[in-house]
Design a protein around this motif. Sequence first.
Motif, PDB file in Angstrom:
ATOM      1  N   PRO A 137       7.232  47.650  -9.176  1.00 40.77           N
ATOM      2  CA  PRO A 137       8.123  47.501 -10.334  1.00 40.77           C
ATOM      3  C   PRO A 137       9.381  48.353 -10.245  1.00 40.77           C
ATOM      4  N   PHE A 138      10.188  48.061  -9.263  1.00 44.47           N
ATOM      5  CA  PHE A 138      11.452  48.777  -9.090  1.00 44.47           C
ATOM      6  C   PHE A 138      12.577  47.745  -8.899  1.00 44.47           C
ATOM      7  N   PRO A 139      13.102  47.218  -9.994  1.00 45.65           N
ATOM      8  CA  PRO A 139      14.070  46.128  -9.895  1.00 45.65           C
ATOM      9  C   PRO A 139      15.386  46.524  -9.251  1.00 45.65           C
ATOM     10  N   TRP A 140      15.779  47.785  -9.363  1.00 46.39           N
ATOM     11  CA  TRP A 140      17.052  48.176  -8.758  1.00 46.39           C
ATOM     12  C   TRP A 140      16.972  48.127  -7.238  1.00 46.39           C
ATOM     13  N   ALA A 180      32.525  40.202  -8.256  1.00 48.38           N
ATOM     14  CA  ALA A 180      31.422  40.988  -7.703  1.00 48.38           C
ATOM     15  C   ALA A 180      30.783  41.868  -8.769  1.00 48.38           C
ATOM     16  N   VAL A 181      31.584  42.412  -9.662  1.00 50.31           N
ATOM     17  CA  VAL A 181      31.046  43.230 -10.748  1.00 50.31           C
ATOM     18  C   VAL A 181      30.150  42.383 -11.655  1.00 50.31           C
ATOM     19  N   ALA A 182      30.641  41.212 -12.024  1.00 53.03           N
ATOM     20  CA  ALA A 182      29.847  40.323 -12.875  1.00 53.03           C
ATOM     21  C   ALA A 182      28.573  39.881 -12.160  1.00 53.03           C
ATOM     22  N   HIS A 183      28.675  39.583 -10.855  1.00 49.91           N
ATOM     23  CA  HIS A 183      27.497  39.167 -10.098  1.00 49.91           C
ATOM     24  C   HIS A 183      26.471  40.294 -10.010  1.00 49.91           C
ATOM     25  N   THR A 184      26.928  41.497  -9.814  1.00 57.63           N
ATOM     26  CA  THR A 184      26.019  42.646  -9.713  1.00 57.63           C
ATOM     27  C   THR A 184      25.289  42.885 -11.033  1.00 57.63           C
ATOM     28  N   ILE A 185      26.036  42.842 -12.129  1.00 57.03           N
ATOM     29  CA  ILE A 185      25.414  43.056 -13.443  1.00 57.03           C
ATOM     30  C   ILE A 185      24.399  41.949 -13.736  1.00 57.03           C
ATOM     31  N   GLY A 186      24.783  40.710 -13.484  1.00 52.86           N
ATOM     32  CA  GLY A 186      23.869  39.607 -13.749  1.00 52.86           C
ATOM     33  C   GLY A 186      22.635  39.646 -12.866  1.00 52.86           C
ATOM     34  N   HIS A 187      22.821  40.010 -11.595  1.00 51.28           N
ATOM     35  CA  HIS A 187      21.694  40.061 -10.658  1.00 51.28           C
ATOM     36  C   HIS A 187      20.681  41.132 -11.067  1.00 51.28           C
ATOM     37  N   VAL A 188      21.167  42.319 -11.374  1.00 51.33           N
ATOM     38  CA  VAL A 188      20.259  43.401 -11.770  1.00 51.33           C
ATOM     39  C   VAL A 188      19.602  43.100 -13.114  1.00 51.33           C
ATOM     40  N   ALA A 189      20.373  42.600 -14.065  1.00 55.45           N
ATOM     41  CA  ALA A 189      19.823  42.300 -15.387  1.00 55.45           C
ATOM     42  C   ALA A 189      18.741  41.221 -15.294  1.00 55.45           C
ATOM     43  N   ALA A 190      18.961  40.210 -14.495  1.00 53.40           N
ATOM     44  CA  ALA A 190      17.954  39.158 -14.334  1.00 53.40           C
ATOM     45  C   ALA A 190      16.688  39.701 -13.683  1.00 53.40           C
ATOM     46  N   THR A 191      16.843  40.595 -12.712  1.00 52.61           N
ATOM     47  CA  THR A 191      15.669  41.170 -12.045  1.00 52.61           C
ATOM     48  C   THR A 191      14.891  42.082 -12.990  1.00 52.61           C
ATOM     49  N   VAL A 192      15.611  42.880 -13.799  1.00 51.68           N
ATOM     50  CA  VAL A 192      14.933  43.735 -14.777  1.00 51.68           C
ATOM     51  C   VAL A 192      14.192  42.880 -15.803  1.00 51.68           C
ATOM     52  N   SER A 193      14.820  41.805 -16.252  1.00 53.96           N
ATOM     53  CA  SER A 193      14.167  40.913 -17.202  1.00 53.96           C
ATOM     54  C   SER A 193      12.919  40.275 -16.593  1.00 53.96           C
ATOM     55  N   MET A 194      13.014  39.915 -15.336  1.00 51.76           N
ATOM     56  CA  MET A 194      11.866  39.308 -14.659  1.00 51.76           C
ATOM     57  C   MET A 194      10.707  40.296 -14.533  1.00 51.76           C
ATOM     58  N   SER A 195      11.006  41.569 -14.384  1.00 55.24           N
ATOM     59  CA  SER A 195       9.944  42.568 -14.242  1.00 55.24           C
ATOM     60  C   SER A 195       9.254  42.878 -15.565  1.00 55.24           C
TER      61      SER A 195
END
Length: 401
Positions: A137-140, A180-195
């Motif tokens: 459980p380490f989404p980052w 890239a900033v928007a992609h990074t925020i969306g990618h991390v947020a989606a992974t945290v939500s998935m966890s």
Amino acid sequence: MTFSAMQSYANFTFPNHLQPRPLLPKTQQLPPFPSNFAKKSNGTGLLDFKRLSISSSLQGFNFLDESRDRKPRESLVPCKAYEAHRFQLPIQINIEFDKEAREVAAQKLKIGLYFASWWALNVVFNIYNKKVLNAFPFPWLTSTLCLATGSLMMLLCWATKITEAPKTDLNFWKALLPVAVAHTIGHVAATVSMSKVAVSFSHIIKSGEPAFSVLVSRFFLGEAFPLAVYLSLLPIIGGCALAAANELNFNLTGFIEGMIANLAFVFRNIFSKRGMDSVGGVNYYACLSMMSLLILTPFAIATEGPQIWAAGWDKAVSQIGPNFIWWVAAQTVFYHLYNQVSYMSLNETSPLTFSIGNVIMRRISVIVASIVIFQTSVQPINALGAAIAIFGTFLYSQAKK
């Protein structure tokens, strides 16, 4: 007594106007075709019209007594007809599809293959992503590994000439930075939500992306929409709320992170469409992954840290075994592949078409697959909410047209 009688006879002579005369052959000609018909027909170059003639001859009627000159019946009245000249050139029928129609059909087939590959790859990624996050459980760090794997894959493709490296300049990278900033925020947020929540619920949350798309386009881009578009957002928002009402795996952090991912991905899709024309979808996403990796790495280290990663890794390997390494490898590879194909699709379609394919079919396929594989318990009220949200997305797509 002997009687003798002599029978007299009469010799008849026919007058000249009653005397039988032989019939000579006489040629009869049919009237010609109208002049305007001949002009039209000769313009085609296919027909060569000739005069139609009928010749007849009657022979053998020199005398009334047919016994003197008897001939077969078929030879008495021969008729000969000369028909029009046959076609000089064969008729060739060539059916050729219009070039533009062929290109349109090929383009639709190409987009269809892109979308089908995108959905299939995304289903596989979500399955392995959830397996990895359940054990690790380490989404980052998980998000960072996905970007690092994609960047390495593209560098190898450029080095081996599988894909031609893009020609970029400083202005290109400046324009790529906000994406890239928007992609990074969306990618991390989606992974945290998935966890934090189930896969199915995470994608139900992401079904609200059209609402964010309308809001961003209205307030940031100044684009106005008809009333039907705004009304179509009501079932989307209401369906997502209904699906979250009695969700067994509801988590506030996961819900908020899913909403943040929706907003970030809307910005990414809008600005990506403006900048990818110069390098193409494949290379554009490669450059986007590399820049996002540079942005994300220091935040991932500061948020979680190498020591926590090492401890969590050892624990996951001891519980799952060597399969955990294959899960991580599959997750990172399929993440890059599905995103790369999605950018190839975005390069060939409009942001609206991309959003429809993303929300309707991709979400449905992922939700159904995750419920079956992970045997997620779904309440009837949650299923109804998901159906309403997806149906609202369909209404949105129709109203947007």
